[in-house]
Enzyme design. Structure first.
Site, PDB file in Angstrom:
ATOM      1  N   ASP A   1     -16.825 -26.977 -19.458  1.00 28.97           N
ATOM      2  CA  ASP A   1     -16.414 -26.315 -18.215  1.00 28.97           C
ATOM      3  C   ASP A   1     -16.695 -24.824 -18.311  1.00 28.97           C
ATOM      4  O   ASP A   1     -16.108 -24.129 -19.140  1.00 28.97           O
ATOM      5  CB  ASP A   1     -14.916 -26.518 -17.962  1.00 28.97           C
ATOM      6  CG  ASP A   1     -14.433 -25.623 -16.832  1.00 28.97           C
ATOM      7  OD1 ASP A   1     -14.789 -25.906 -15.678  1.00 28.97           O
ATOM      8  OD2 ASP A   1     -13.733 -24.627 -17.096  1.00 28.97           O
TER       9      ASP A   1
ATOM     10  N   TYR B   1     -17.650 -16.296 -15.609  1.00 29.69           N
ATOM     11  CA  TYR B   1     -17.458 -16.078 -17.050  1.00 29.69           C
ATOM     12  C   TYR B   1     -18.680 -15.385 -17.684  1.00 29.69           C
ATOM     13  O   TYR B   1     -18.624 -14.986 -18.845  1.00 29.69           O
ATOM     14  CB  TYR B   1     -17.228 -17.397 -17.811  1.00 29.69           C
ATOM     15  CG  TYR B   1     -16.062 -18.232 -17.355  1.00 29.69           C
ATOM     16  CD1 TYR B   1     -15.048 -17.736 -16.542  1.00 29.69           C
ATOM     17  CD2 TYR B   1     -15.968 -19.566 -17.766  1.00 29.69           C
ATOM     18  CE1 TYR B   1     -14.003 -18.537 -16.138  1.00 29.69           C
ATOM     19  CE2 TYR B   1     -14.915 -20.375 -17.373  1.00 29.69           C
ATOM     20  CZ  TYR B   1     -13.931 -19.849 -16.555  1.00 29.69           C
ATOM     21  OH  TYR B   1     -12.899 -20.667 -16.162  1.00 29.69           O
TER      22      TYR B   1
ATOM     23  N   LYS C   1     -18.454 -23.172 -11.715  1.00 27.46           N
ATOM     24  CA  LYS C   1     -17.688 -22.730 -10.538  1.00 27.46           C
ATOM     25  C   LYS C   1     -18.429 -21.629  -9.798  1.00 27.46           C
ATOM     26  O   LYS C   1     -19.053 -20.772 -10.434  1.00 27.46           O
ATOM     27  CB  LYS C   1     -16.318 -22.189 -10.971  1.00 27.46           C
ATOM     28  CG  LYS C   1     -15.601 -23.076 -11.958  1.00 27.46           C
ATOM     29  CD  LYS C   1     -14.218 -22.560 -12.314  1.00 27.46           C
ATOM     30  CE  LYS C   1     -13.654 -23.374 -13.473  1.00 27.46           C
ATOM     31  NZ  LYS C   1     -14.185 -22.986 -14.797  1.00 27.46           N
TER      32      LYS C   1
ATOM     33  N   HIS D   1     -14.152 -21.437  -7.296  1.00 28.48           N
ATOM     34  CA  HIS D   1     -13.314 -20.894  -8.377  1.00 28.48           C
ATOM     35  C   HIS D   1     -11.903 -20.501  -7.907  1.00 28.48           C
ATOM     36  O   HIS D   1     -10.925 -20.653  -8.643  1.00 28.48           O
ATOM     37  CB  HIS D   1     -14.004 -19.672  -8.989  1.00 28.48           C
ATOM     38  CG  HIS D   1     -13.582 -19.353 -10.366  1.00 28.48           C
ATOM     39  ND1 HIS D   1     -14.444 -18.921 -11.336  1.00 28.48           N
ATOM     40  CD2 HIS D   1     -12.377 -19.404 -10.971  1.00 28.48           C
ATOM     41  CE1 HIS D   1     -13.781 -18.712 -12.461  1.00 28.48           C
ATOM     42  NE2 HIS D   1     -12.528 -18.999 -12.268  1.00 28.48           N
TER      43      HIS D   1
END
Ligand code: A2P
Length: 299
Positions: free
Chosen positions: A48, A53, A78, A111
């Protein structure tokens, strides 16, 4: 019947997702490839990540270095809020797949709800529906959606999200959200499943770590396991997907070594009773204008 590491949950569109995945929130890009590779060597088959990120490229590199066939690995990412809107979200899909180096994603989720601009959230979700219809993603979903926001989304959506990824650990169990997800046939996926958010610098939380909780330590001792393993087993036995984050090879292996013990109904209830009602992460009901100014780079 016992549960094994190769078992899966079935999503509401028939797609199957591994029971546990590796999370890479706060994993620096320089450590991500090795963490992903280590996880895949230890039996994980679900990773994931998220555009936000900034480590999608390194996730892809870890997958390639594992040598495993692409179809054996469940890849989830996401869309970040600044990419919400129909065309922007379709483009965000292209950015993500180019960075990860895959043609298709197994699960693509929003997200965060953009509560100050929910029309853009709806438009983004409709872009996910298009990607699903075109076969570019195998399943779609959301993250950090409260029951009220889910209801608002569902009035405009054609496809019920397959997954809602929410903050969920023993100190913050969000029972109403779990119930709303279940009522709609949505799989609840726990982020910060072992409560990392309760001790990450810069986040709120209850001010104490789940990892040193006396009840969790006692239950861990009873099974000759660790508190982290007990929490992950608790998610599993309650039917939740979870994505523990670690960059440490020993802890990556430890977190998936949860298939040789079983918590009793009394132990599950004692863990449920640890809920403080205090979230560690941001409140999804509060508009956050800064979400729109965080830009996701091109591939
Ligand atoms: P590290 O990456 O050094 O292992 P969560 O996924 O619930 O947010 O938790 C992640 C946090 O918990 C990270 O700080 C991670 O640090 C730490 N962590 C992950 N697995 C374990 C474990 N088995 N025991 C103790 N700490 C862990």
């Amino acid at each position: 019947m016992s549960i094994s590491v190769t078992d899966t949950f079935e999503l509401n569109n028939g797609v199957r997702i591994p029971l546990i995945g590796l999370g890479v929130f706060q994993t620096p890009p320089a450590e991500t490839t090795r963490a992903v590779q280590t996880a895949l060597e230890n039996g994980y088959r679900h990773i994931d990540t998220a555009a936000g990120y900034l480590n999608e490229h390194e996730v892809g590199e870890g997958i390639r270095r594992s040598g495993l066939p692409r179809e054996d690995i469940f890849v989830e990412t996401k869309i970040w809020v600044s990419d919400y809107g129909c065309d922007a979200t379709l483009h965000a899909f292209e950015k993500a797949t180019r960075k990860i180096g895959v043609e298709q994603l197994d699960l693509l989720i929003l997200h965060q709800p953009a509560v100050g601009a929910f029309d853009r959230t709806i438009a983004a979700y409709q872009a996910l529906e298009k990607l699903l219809a075109a076969g570019r993603v195998r399943a779609i979903g959301v993250s950090n959606f409260t029951p009220t926001l889910l209801t608002r989304l569902l009035t405009a959506a054609e496809v019920v999200p397959a997954v809602n990824q929410i903050e969920l650990h023993p100190y913050f169990t969000q029972v109403p959200s779990q119930q709303a997800d279940a009522a709609h046939g949505i799989l609840t996926q726990a982020w910060s499943p072992i409560g990392g958010i309760t001790f990450y610098p810069g986040f709120g939380g209850s001010g104490r770590s789940t990892l040193t909780d006396p009840t969790l330590r006692q239950i861990a001792h009873d099974h000759d396991k660790t508190p982290a393993q007990v929490m992950l087993r608790w998610h599993l036995q309650q039917g939740r997907s979870s994505i523990p984050k670690s960059t440490n090879p020993k802890r990556i292996a430890e977190n998936i070594d949860i298939f040789d013990f079983e918590l009793t109904p009394d132990q599950l209830a004692r863990i449920d009773a640890l809920d403080t009602g205090v979230r560690g992460g941001p409140n999804p009901d509060q508009p956050q204008s800064r979400y729109f100014t965080f830009h996701i780079p091109e591939a």
